[in-house]
Write an enzyme that holds these catalytic residues in place. Sequence first.
Site, PDB file in Angstrom:
ATOM      1  N   HIS A 191       0.506  -1.340   0.098  1.00  0.00           N
ATOM      2  CA  HIS A 191       0.066  -0.271  -0.301  1.00  0.00           C
ATOM      3  C   HIS A 191       0.880   1.174  -0.018  1.00  0.00           C
ATOM      4  O   HIS A 191       0.638   2.204  -0.251  1.00  0.00           O
ATOM      5  CB  HIS A 191      -0.630  -0.177   1.200  1.00  0.00           C
ATOM      6  CG  HIS A 191      -2.373   0.544   1.025  1.00  0.00           C
ATOM      7  ND1 HIS A 191      -1.986   1.717   0.237  1.00  0.00           N
ATOM      8  CD2 HIS A 191      -3.510   0.543   1.344  1.00  0.00           C
ATOM      9  CE1 HIS A 191      -3.981   1.735   0.165  1.00  0.00           C
ATOM     10  NE2 HIS A 191      -4.355   1.391   0.588  1.00  0.00           N
ATOM     11  N   ASP A 211      -2.346   2.892  -4.191  1.00  0.00           N
ATOM     12  CA  ASP A 211      -3.137   2.139  -3.437  1.00  0.00           C
ATOM     13  C   ASP A 211      -4.529   1.236  -3.231  1.00  0.00           C
ATOM     14  O   ASP A 211      -4.355   0.135  -4.916  1.00  0.00           O
ATOM     15  CB  ASP A 211      -4.810   3.891  -3.312  1.00  0.00           C
ATOM     16  CG  ASP A 211      -3.595   4.762  -3.456  1.00  0.00           C
ATOM     17  OD1 ASP A 211      -3.184   4.702  -2.014  1.00  0.00           O
ATOM     18  OD2 ASP A 211      -3.533   5.879  -3.230  1.00  0.00           O
TER      19      ASP A 211
END
Length: 436
Positions: free
Chosen positions: A409, A413
């Site tokens: 992450h 995203d």
Amino acid sequence: MAENIIMPKLGMAMVEGTVIAWKKREGEAVKKGEGIVDISSEKIEMEVEAATDGVLLKIEVPEGGVVPYGTVLGVIGQPGEQVGTASAAVSVNATAESAAALAVADEQRTKAGEPAATTATAVLDRPREGIKISPVARKMAEEAGIDYTRLTGTGPQGRITKEDVERVIQAGGQKALNEVAQDAGAQKSAAPVAEGSGRAVSTVSEKQPERIPVSGMRKVIAERMHQSLLQSAQLTITMQADITELLQLKEKLSSEMERRYQLKLSVTDWIARAVVLSLLRHKQMNSAYVGDRIELYEEVHLGIAVALEKGLVVPVIRQAEHKTLAELSSELKSVSARAKQNQLAPEEMKGSTFTITNLGSYGVDTFTPVLNPPEAGILGVGAAKDTPVFVGDELKRRTLLPLSLTFDHRVLDGAPAAAFLATVRSYLEEPHSLLV
């Protein structure tokens, strides 16, 4: 003339290796080409063969010893032949390295809170030859005046560890050991009898757990996976791909692929091709978080996880974007076969930019694969299952394949990661596009 057994260098990056197991004992005859000792370095394990006929005159580095490459592990020669001073000098360094490695292992076991015997355990006098004891434990015992031949080790295969010696020292040293031995002898000569019966009361001794030192391939995997979880922000998302048409196309092409390329395409081959094409369209996934920057790669170096008896390796298909489905299939089968035969060079297991791991053959549906650092993504493949699915208003039998994508992450995203996974699914559901 005596011949040294040397710790080989397994690849350019190798610094040290571990002695896993000796297949011969000192004094036993060996033949040229016969396997004599198993060693490991990082993700490679191999058998070192005898370079000449003779007997194993001396073992310089014990099992579990970690030494630099080039170190003398043992000496082969003729019966009665004296071991040269050169090998003896090197063996001092090897023993020192082994002692340090074993001391660290002992300390790690203590910190991990592994169970240990709470009282000293003694046995009858035994000859010192053949007793398994770590160099650190031997030194401690000798300095404290303790006869370690009378100890029962709690380490792997009865090995006497530092903790075993420390417990005796804390209990009173050799004096306490003698008392334990005397008590054991008295109990053996006079078994207790229960009141009102003529039967001896049996005593049940608690079995010690088997302790397996973490070394070689297992140690590397443990360190890398722990590092991966500590140093990245991992998230897993899942989808299902309808591979009904893919399986039909695979069956239609099977005879042509065997005739033309001597290949039998597997579902993994199609998945690998779909992943490569998807990475070219979603370069954020073909990347790594390095230091304070994100590195986007133009080339796709595809890693394929291969399970071995003692661990897991990830051979790499370099520049996979330039390979056709048939070429990709051929190379995948080659590296997988060589991985299972322990024939991969260290360089063939480095530099991947994305990894695929498949647990479908084990019946696993979905799972959470752990990133292969420093990669930003890894795709887990589960078991395909026939499932009733509505196609329009009709209920049809379709084959669904579960896909689990773990991504970093910090690099991207959820939305771009989901877009990548959707592209992989799209390629698998439109299999003709993978032939282009």
